[in-house]
Design an enzyme around this catalytic site. Structure first.
Site, PDB file in Angstrom:
ATOM      1  N   HIS A  97      70.091 -33.069  -1.057  1.00  0.00           N
ATOM      2  CA  HIS A  97      69.603 -31.859  -1.125  1.00  0.00           C
ATOM      3  C   HIS A  97      70.577 -30.858  -0.129  1.00  0.00           C
ATOM      4  O   HIS A  97      70.378 -29.786   0.088  1.00  0.00           O
ATOM      5  CB  HIS A  97      68.154 -31.215  -1.035  1.00  0.00           C
ATOM      6  N   SER A 108      62.681 -33.015  -0.535  1.00  0.00           N
ATOM      7  CA  SER A 108      63.143 -32.716  -1.732  1.00  0.00           C
ATOM      8  C   SER A 108      62.010 -31.631  -2.511  1.00  0.00           C
ATOM      9  O   SER A 108      62.314 -31.012  -3.192  1.00  0.00           O
ATOM     10  CB  SER A 108      63.558 -33.680  -2.782  1.00  0.00           C
ATOM     11  N   LYS A 133      73.513 -33.108  -7.972  1.00  0.00           N
ATOM     12  CA  LYS A 133      72.771 -31.826  -7.838  1.00  0.00           C
ATOM     13  C   LYS A 133      73.866 -30.977  -7.527  1.00  0.00           C
ATOM     14  O   LYS A 133      74.486 -30.339  -8.269  1.00  0.00           O
ATOM     15  CB  LYS A 133      71.853 -32.206  -6.820  1.00  0.00           C
TER      16      LYS A 133
HETATM   17  C1  PLP Z   1      67.497 -36.558  -6.529  1.00  0.00           C
HETATM   18  C2  PLP Z   1      67.059 -37.528  -5.310  1.00  0.00           C
HETATM   19  C3  PLP Z   1      67.286 -38.897  -5.388  1.00  0.00           C
HETATM   20  C4  PLP Z   1      68.157 -39.707  -6.524  1.00  0.00           C
HETATM   21  O1  PLP Z   1      69.146 -39.354  -7.046  1.00  0.00           O
HETATM   22  P1  PLP Z   1      69.650 -39.402  -8.506  1.00  0.00           P
HETATM   23  O2  PLP Z   1      71.261 -39.274  -8.347  1.00  0.00           O
HETATM   24  O3  PLP Z   1      68.947 -38.487  -9.224  1.00  0.00           O
HETATM   25  O4  PLP Z   1      69.247 -40.739  -8.951  1.00  0.00           O
HETATM   26  C5  PLP Z   1      67.465 -39.655  -4.076  1.00  0.00           C
HETATM   27  N1  PLP Z   1      67.032 -39.027  -2.995  1.00  0.00           N
HETATM   28  C6  PLP Z   1      66.553 -37.624  -3.123  1.00  0.00           C
HETATM   29  C7  PLP Z   1      66.078 -37.079  -1.813  1.00  0.00           C
HETATM   30  C8  PLP Z   1      66.631 -37.025  -4.163  1.00  0.00           C
HETATM   31  O5  PLP Z   1      66.272 -35.446  -4.109  1.00  0.00           O
END
Ligand code: PLP
Length: 390
Positions: free
Chosen positions: A211, A183, A242
């Protein structure tokens, strides 16, 4: 004022120390919907900050879907899924997610953080071991700690080290866990090689595709689809806040895995089900992701334009083929200063500092979206080229 409370004074001192090390974080108040043109603390800025990779967070189709869903379902689910919070909308979403990623079953969660707290404690405990890439997302670290299994972290992408750890392990049950796309770095995990190790050492492989989902693979089906992997030992987790543009997350895998999670995953069982409106909107979002090749092509064009625009500058991008394009700077204060200089030019790029990234690796994290235009990316490149900050 009340009398002094030592614990309070200790916190104040620690806050002051964070500040002295340029590590204080601050929320900016946004006055516009998610998109490149933000009004951030009242200031108009061109933002390269969101994970809304396909530009769906503010898509008219999804706004309409949400409005219809609110009219149909109201706003709250009223209870946890296993009591009475699981509606037709949630049921349809879980089925659609499983079909979309090509797994037998899926279970949707309120957030990705909760999904990652759920899986490892449901599958492992004392006497078991978890093998984790050192740069995995914080929620995976927390999930591993919550499971009480032994946590072994291997150097980022170092499969030789991972294999040594696996070979030496006497654990009863094993699980390898990795981000698909890291990330804060944007680079990708070697999923076929990780699955081969999982098979050789009889481990689960949990892949966090936060991602990759919506961006990688045919129709955005994610990193596992891109690598054409399937195995009963694979567990896919992906987020829906996302690229899917809404909120939430899901875990997908075998029917047996999902049946077990439904019985035992505490962050699923002991929380109010997400509003049906979100599930219904996500169902529509899934359709936009599936038919989103034009958005993915545009995103790819933005990535290529950024890489070309900075190629002959002092701003060296990390090696990444994804929407996450970091510029490593190192020093916390310097990273913050560059971000501030960009902001003075009307551009917002987050300065990512420890503990989100390891000490000494502070960076600007440029994130691109299908909502950006070529002119936006050119403006960012021009601003970076104009900056001189020794
Ligand atoms: C954003 C993210 C999460 C958490 O997800 P949310 O729905 O924002 O709680 C978990 N793992 C990774 C790699 C992320 O980038």
């Amino acid at each position: 004022m009340s009398s002094a409370f030592p614990a309070h004074q200790a916190l104040q001192q620690q806050l002051a120390e964070l500040d002295a090390r340029a590590l204080t974080r601050r929320r900016r108040v946004q006055s516009r919907p998610c998109g490149p043109a933000t009004l951030s603390d009242g200031k108009p800025l061109l933002a390269f900050t969101s994970n809304d990779y396909l530009g769906l967070a503010n898509a008219p189709e999804l706004i309409a879907a949400a409005q219809e869903a609110v009219a149909r379902w109201g706003v709250g689910s009223g209870a946890s899924a296993l009591v009475s919070g699981h509606t037709e909308a949630h049921e349809a979403l879980d089925h659609a997610l499983a079909r979309f990623v090509g797994c037998q079953a899926a279970l949707s969660f309120s957030t990705g953080y909760l999904a990652n707290l759920a899986v490892m404690p449901a599958l492992l405990g004392r006497g078991d071991a978890i093998f984790a890439d050192r740069l995995n997302h914080a929620s995976l670290v927390d999930g591993a700690l919550l499971s009480r299994a032994q946590l072994l972290r291997y150097t980022h992408l170092d499969l030789v080290m991972l294999e040594k750890q696996l070979a030496a392990s006497k654990a009863k049950r094993k699980l390898i866990v990795t981000d698909s796309v890291f990330s804060m770095d944007g680079d990708t995990a070697p999923l076929p090689a990780l699955l081969a190790l999982a098979e050789r050492y009889d481990a689960w492989l949990l892949v966090d595709d936060a991602h990759g989902f919506g961006v990688l693979g045919p129709q955005g089906r994610g990193a596992l689809a891109e690598a054409q992997l399937s195995s009963p030992r694979l567990i896919l987790m992906a987020t829906l806040g996302k690229a899917a543009g809404v909120a939430g997350a899901f875990v997908a895998g075998s029917q047996t895995l999902i049946d077990w999670l439904l019985q035992t995953a505490r962050p699923y069982i002991f929380t109010t089900a997400p509003p049906p409106m979100l599930a219904a909107t996500l169902l529509r979002a899934l359709g936009l992701v599936e038919h989103g090749d034009a958005r993915r092509e545009h995103l790819q064009a933005m990535i290529t334009a950024l890489q070309a625009g900075l190629a002959d500058t002092r701003w060296q991008l990390q090696s990444s083929r994804t929407a996450i394009q970091p510029i490593l700077i190192g020093d916390n204060a310097l990273t913050l200063r560059v971000a501030q200089q960009l902001e003075a030019l009307g551009i917002q790029v987050p300065a990512i500092r420890p503990p989100t990234v390891p000490q000494g690796t502070s960076r600007l994290r440029i994130s691109l979206s299908a909502a950006h235009s070529l002119a936006d990316v050119e403006r960012l490149c021009a601003a970076l080229r104009s900056l001189d900050c020794a």
